[in-house]
Write an enzyme that holds these catalytic residues in place. Structure first.
Site, mmCIF file in Angstrom:
data_model
loop_
_atom_site.group_PDB
_atom_site.id
_atom_site.type_symbol
_atom_site.label_atom_id
_atom_site.label_comp_id
_atom_site.label_asym_id
_atom_site.label_seq_id
_atom_site.Cartn_x
_atom_site.Cartn_y
_atom_site.Cartn_z
ATOM 1 N N ASP A 1 -2.311 3.290 12.619
ATOM 2 C CA ASP A 1 -0.973 2.844 12.977
ATOM 3 C C ASP A 1 -0.213 3.903 13.776
ATOM 4 O O ASP A 1 -0.670 5.034 13.926
ATOM 5 C CB ASP A 1 -0.177 2.464 11.723
ATOM 6 C CG ASP A 1 -0.447 3.397 10.540
ATOM 7 O OD1 ASP A 1 -0.669 4.601 10.775
ATOM 8 O OD2 ASP A 1 -0.421 2.929 9.390
ATOM 9 N N ASP B 1 3.984 0.423 -2.989
ATOM 10 C CA ASP B 1 4.134 -1.027 -3.121
ATOM 11 C C ASP B 1 2.846 -1.762 -2.781
ATOM 12 O O ASP B 1 2.831 -2.978 -2.624
ATOM 13 C CB ASP B 1 5.280 -1.535 -2.244
ATOM 14 C CG ASP B 1 5.071 -1.256 -0.755
ATOM 15 O OD1 ASP B 1 4.020 -0.661 -0.398
ATOM 16 O OD2 ASP B 1 5.950 -1.606 0.045
ATOM 17 N N HIS C 1 0.863 -1.430 -0.056
ATOM 18 C CA HIS C 1 0.505 -1.726 1.336
ATOM 19 C C HIS C 1 -0.585 -0.790 1.836
ATOM 20 O O HIS C 1 -0.672 0.352 1.408
ATOM 21 C CB HIS C 1 1.739 -1.663 2.253
ATOM 22 C CG HIS C 1 2.243 -0.287 2.527
ATOM 23 N ND1 HIS C 1 3.325 0.262 1.897
ATOM 24 C CD2 HIS C 1 1.825 0.677 3.409
ATOM 25 C CE1 HIS C 1 3.569 1.472 2.362
ATOM 26 N NE2 HIS C 1 2.646 1.749 3.283
ATOM 27 N N GLU D 1 2.722 -4.423 5.138
ATOM 28 C CA GLU D 1 3.658 -4.450 4.026
ATOM 29 C C GLU D 1 3.394 -5.647 3.113
ATOM 30 O O GLU D 1 2.648 -6.563 3.472
ATOM 31 C CB GLU D 1 5.089 -4.500 4.569
ATOM 32 C CG GLU D 1 5.459 -3.330 5.475
ATOM 33 C CD GLU D 1 5.749 -2.038 4.719
ATOM 34 O OE1 GLU D 1 5.169 -1.823 3.644
ATOM 35 O OE2 GLU D 1 6.564 -1.240 5.205
#
Length: 267
Positions: free
Chosen positions: A72, A141, A143, A148
């Site tokens: 990314d 979380d 991801h 996400e």
């Protein structure tokens, strides 16, 4: 899915680094062409990069025949920005080893045509005959890359809006939270799962909840890391802290199952 639980973050990182080096060396010996390696950024892989640099300096691995694809990049940060992932990778890994600059692939967060940039990135991966090993981390979380919660588990490289949790977590690397970009380019979950092998490295108590969902939870798009459950050659490598929320029976199962595979690869 394999789960290797190491006593410490350092031991987990060393194991992953030596596994990667062994895979690269095996590819070189077989003469199968370049080894294609998917790589993450962030604090989690730093121990892996330090160990790979050490192995390179000892002459135990070379990256001259390795092609890399990073997961990314922030939208709106030029490659020379201190918080860009281009900058991170060259400062923390690439400039310390013999990887060829032309073999390094990182998404361009300054691209004028985002859709074209993302489509061409997928094409480059396909032209390289796919990724042999994709290393990733996991957010608190759940991801992976910047996929996400509630991202499609069949997703491809695209632009994603970052959650407040991700922005807050990443703000430690910026002077102020207002400087953290709100969007990023990321490979998709489907892109990651296309790799021949996927390793998710998870360390620290703050990853324990995500690891619980990855291993013991259902396959679902709320916890995108759970997609690893369906991979033919998926592996989670973690430390004791990250395994803190696993059921005792699950913990014991994987500790017993992998007890003969915990030593780092011989090089």
């Amino acid at each position: 899915m394999r789960v290797l639980i190491h006593p410490t973050e350092r031991e987990a990182s060393v194991w992953v680094a030596r596994h990667i080096a062994a895979r690269i060396n095996s590819c070189l010996k077989q003469g199968d062409g370049p080894f294609v390696l998917g790589l993450p950024t962030g604090t989690t892989p730093l121990g892996v990069y330090r160990e790979l640099i050490r192995l390179y300096e000892q002459g135990k691995v070379s990256f001259a025949n390795v092609v890399t694809f990073n997961m990314d990049e922030y939208v709106g940060l030029p490659a020379d920005h201190p918080q860009s992932y281009h900058y991170f990778m060259w400062e923390n890994f690439f400039r310390h080893v013999d990887v060829r600059p032309e073999n390094v692939n990182i998404l361009n967060g300054m691209a004028k045509d985002i859709a074209l940039e993302c489509g061409e990135y997928e094409e480059k991966i396909a032209e390289a005959d796919g990724i042999d090993l994709f290393l990733g981390g996991v957010g608190s979380d759940g991801h992976i890359a910047f996929n996400e919660p509630f991202s499609s588990l069949a997703s491809r490289t695209r632009m994603k809006t970052l959650t407040d949790e991700t922005i807050v977590a990443n703000s430690r690397l910026f002077n102020d939270i207002s400087e953290v970009p709100r969007t990023a380019l990321t490979v998709g979950v489907g892109t990651i799962l296309d790799a021949d092998e996927v390793i998710i490295l998870a360390t620290g108590f703050n990853k324990a909840r995500a690891l619980h969902h990855a291993i013991e939870g259902s396959y679902n798009h709320q916890w995108t890391v759970s997609a690893l459950q369906t991979h033919r050659n998926g592996m989670i490598v973690c430390d004791e802290d990250a395994a803190n929320e696993l059921q005792v029976s699950t913990y014991r199962y994987f500790k017993n199952l992998e007890k003969d595979h915990m030593a780092p690869a011989e090089l």
